[in-house]
Design an enzyme around this catalytic site. Structure first.
Site, short mmCIF file in Angstrom:
data_model
loop_
_atom_site.label_atom_id
_atom_site.label_comp_id
_atom_site.label_asym_id
_atom_site.label_seq_id
_atom_site.Cartn_x
_atom_site.Cartn_y
_atom_site.Cartn_z
N THR A 63 0.85 -1.19 0.00
CA THR A 63 0.00 0.00 0.00
C THR A 63 0.88 1.24 0.00
O THR A 63 2.10 1.15 -0.14
CB THR A 63 -1.03 -0.08 1.16
OG1 THR A 63 -1.94 1.00 1.03
CG2 THR A 63 -0.37 -0.04 2.53
N LYS A 67 3.94 1.40 -3.61
CA LYS A 67 3.54 0.64 -4.81
C LYS A 67 4.53 0.79 -5.96
O LYS A 67 4.73 -0.12 -6.74
CB LYS A 67 2.14 1.08 -5.25
CG LYS A 67 1.07 0.69 -4.25
CD LYS A 67 -0.31 1.06 -4.72
CE LYS A 67 -1.32 0.78 -3.61
NZ LYS A 67 -2.69 1.02 -4.03
N ALA A 130 -4.53 13.13 -10.07
CA ALA A 130 -3.70 12.50 -11.11
C ALA A 130 -2.43 11.94 -10.48
O ALA A 130 -1.38 11.91 -11.10
CB ALA A 130 -3.36 13.52 -12.20
N GLY A 132 -0.69 8.71 -7.84
CA GLY A 132 -0.50 7.26 -7.96
C GLY A 132 -1.82 6.50 -7.99
O GLY A 132 -1.98 5.56 -8.78
N ARG A 154 -5.03 19.46 -9.21
CA ARG A 154 -4.50 20.74 -8.74
C ARG A 154 -3.24 21.11 -9.54
O ARG A 154 -3.08 22.25 -9.96
CB ARG A 154 -4.20 20.60 -7.24
CG ARG A 154 -3.64 21.81 -6.59
CD ARG A 154 -3.45 21.54 -5.11
NE ARG A 154 -2.53 20.43 -4.85
CZ ARG A 154 -2.16 20.03 -3.64
NH1 ARG A 154 -2.68 20.62 -2.58
NH2 ARG A 154 -1.33 19.02 -3.48
N THR A 155 -2.36 20.14 -9.74
CA THR A 155 -1.15 20.39 -10.52
C THR A 155 -1.37 19.92 -11.95
O THR A 155 -1.47 18.72 -12.22
CB THR A 155 0.04 19.62 -9.89
OG1 THR A 155 0.06 19.90 -8.50
CG2 THR A 155 1.37 20.01 -10.52
P1 ATR Z 1 -1.69 8.82 -4.27
O1 ATR Z 1 -0.72 7.73 -4.54
O2 ATR Z 1 -2.57 8.64 -3.07
O3 ATR Z 1 -2.48 9.22 -5.47
P2 ATR Z 1 -0.08 11.12 -4.70
O4 ATR Z 1 0.57 10.50 -5.85
O5 ATR Z 1 0.71 11.97 -3.75
O6 ATR Z 1 -0.76 10.03 -3.79
O7 ATR Z 1 -1.33 11.97 -5.24
C1 ATR Z 1 -2.21 12.64 -4.38
C2 ATR Z 1 -3.27 13.30 -5.22
O8 ATR Z 1 -4.12 14.10 -4.39
C3 ATR Z 1 -2.70 14.26 -6.25
O9 ATR Z 1 -3.57 14.28 -7.37
C4 ATR Z 1 -2.71 15.59 -5.48
O10 ATR Z 1 -2.69 16.73 -6.30
P3 ATR Z 1 -1.28 17.34 -6.76
O11 ATR Z 1 -0.82 16.49 -7.91
O12 ATR Z 1 -1.61 18.73 -7.15
O13 ATR Z 1 -0.37 17.27 -5.57
C5 ATR Z 1 -4.05 15.47 -4.79
N1 ATR Z 1 -4.18 16.33 -3.60
C6 ATR Z 1 -3.61 16.14 -2.40
N2 ATR Z 1 -4.01 17.10 -1.54
C7 ATR Z 1 -4.84 17.93 -2.22
C8 ATR Z 1 -5.58 19.11 -1.89
N3 ATR Z 1 -5.55 19.65 -0.67
N4 ATR Z 1 -6.33 19.69 -2.87
C9 ATR Z 1 -6.37 19.15 -4.10
N5 ATR Z 1 -5.70 18.06 -4.48
C10 ATR Z 1 -4.94 17.44 -3.55
#
Ligand code: ATR
Length: 271
Positions: A63, A67, A130, A132, A154-155
Site C-alpha cells: 500500500t 507501490k 492525477a 499514484g 490541482r497540478t
Molecule cells: P496517491 O498515490 O494517493 O495518489 P499522490 O501520488 O501523492 O498520492 O497523489 C495525491 C493526489 O491528491 C494528487 O492528485 C494531489 O494533487 P497534486 O498532484 O496537485 O499534488 C491530490 N491532492 C492532495 N491534496 C490535495 C488538496 N488539498 N487539494 C487538491 N488536491 C490534492
C-alpha cells in the site's frame, strides 16, 4: 495443512483493514494463513521485503507509499502492473523470485459494475486527481469504453501527462473548464484522507448519477460529505474497491476467488 505467510507493507499501516479481509477469505475457502501488517521505514522497502522472504513469506500486498517501489523491485510484472507502473500484490516463488500484479483497477471496476450495478460504457466521467491512485486505475477505466474521461488535478502537469498517455481517451481540464453534465465523479485525490480544502465548482454535480471516493474513512469521507451536501446523488466510499482488489489478490496467490459481499457488509457495519 500448510500455513501461508502473507503481509501488507506500507507506511502508515496501522489503519489497514487487509488482515481482516484476507483472514475472512481464507476461512471461507478453508486455507490456513497468517497475515501481518509490516510498517516500512522510509527508504526501507527492499529490506522489509528481503526480511519477509527470509522468514518464509509466500506473498504480500503493498500500500501507500510503496507501490512504485514494489514495481521497481519485482522480477516479473503482469500487464496490469506494467501499465500502471505500480504493484499492489506480489507472489514469491520458491527461489525468492517476485511476480508483481496490480489489482486496483479491476477492484474499482468490479465495485462499480457488479456491486453498485452501474454501467460505465458510454458514460461521461470526471476523475479528480492525477497521482499514484488515479494512474493505477486509469487503464481499467479507459478499457470499459466510457464516452469520455476528464481529469482535473490541482497540478496541471500531472493531469496532462496522464491525458497524453491515453491520448484521445482522456482529457486534462482546469477548474473553469469543468462541465455540468458528468454521469460519474470519481475522487482519487488524497483530500479524502488529508481533509484538505475542497475547492470544486458545484455545477459538476448537476447531472451526476453517483459519486465515488476511492478512499474510505470511518464515517463519511470529506468528499462524500461535500457531494451529499451539494446534490441528491449517492456518494460511495472505497470499501467495496478495497475488498474487490483484495479478492483479486487472493485469486492471484491461490487461484480461488472468494465471495466479496459478506466482507463488504461486515466492514460497512463496522464503519
Ligand atoms: P496517491 O498515490 O494517493 O495518489 P499522490 O501520488 O501523492 O498520492 O497523489 C495525491 C493526489 O491528491 C494528487 O492528485 C494531489 O494533487 P497534486 O498532484 O496537485 O499534488 C491530490 N491532492 C492532495 N491534496 C490535495 C488538496 N488539498 N487539494 C487538491 N488536491 C490534492
Amino acid at each position: 495443512m500448510k500455513k501461508y505467510k502473507l503481509a501488507v507493507m506500507g507506511n502508515p499501516i496501522a489503519h489497514s483493514r487487509s488482515p481482516i479481509i484476507h483472514n475472512f477469505f481464507a476461512k471461507a475457502v478453508e486455507l490456513e494463513i497468517s497475515y501481518e501488517k509490516l510498517l516500512v521505514p522510509f527508504g526501507g522497502f527492499d529490506e522489509t521485503v528481503r526480511s519477509f522472504i527470509r522468514k518464509g513469506g509466500y506473498g504480500f500486498n503493498v500500500t501507500l507509499p510503496c507501490k512504485r517501489d514494489a514495481w521497481s523491485l519485482a522480477d516479473r510484472l503482469s500487464s496490469s502492473a506494467a501499465e500502471a507502473e505500480a504493484v499492489n500484490t506480489v507472489l514469491i516463488d520458491n527461489n525468492g523470485f517476485l511476480t508483481g500484479e496490480n489489482t486496483d483497477g479491476i477492484g474499482l471496476i468490479k465495485d462499480i459494475e457488479v456491486n453498485l450495478a452501474k454501467t460505465i460504457p458510454s458514460k461521461k466521467i470526471l476523475v479528480l486527481g492525477a497521482g499514484g491512485a488515479v494512474s493505477g486505475v486509469m487503464k481499467s477505466l479507459v478499457d470499459r469504453n466510457p464516452l469520455g474521461i476528464s481529469v482535473y488535478n490541482r497540478t496541471r502537469e500531472k493531469s496532462e501527462k496522464l491525458a497524453k498517455k491515453f491520448s484521445g481517451r482522456v482529457e486534462a481540464l482546469d477548474l473553469d473548464e469543468l462541465a455540468d453534465d458528468y454521469d460519474f465523479l470519481i475522487n482519487g485525490t488524497s483530500i479524502g484522507i488529508a481533509s484538505g480544502q475542497i475547492n470544486l465548482p458545484k455545477r459538476i454535480l448537476d447531472k451526476v448519477e453517483f459519486c465515488y471516493d476511492m478512499v474510505y474513512d470511518d464515517g463519511l469521507t470529506p468528499f462524500q460529505r461535500w457531494c451529499q451536501e451539494n446534490s441528491k446523488c449517492r456518494a460511495y466510499n472505497g470499501i467495496g474497491m478495497l475488498v474487490e482488489q483484495a479478492a483479486e489478490a487472493f485469486a492471484f496467490w491461490f487461484g480461488k476467488r472468494p465471495e466479496t459481499l459478506p466482507v463488504i457488509e461486515k466492514l460497512r457495519k463496522e464503519n
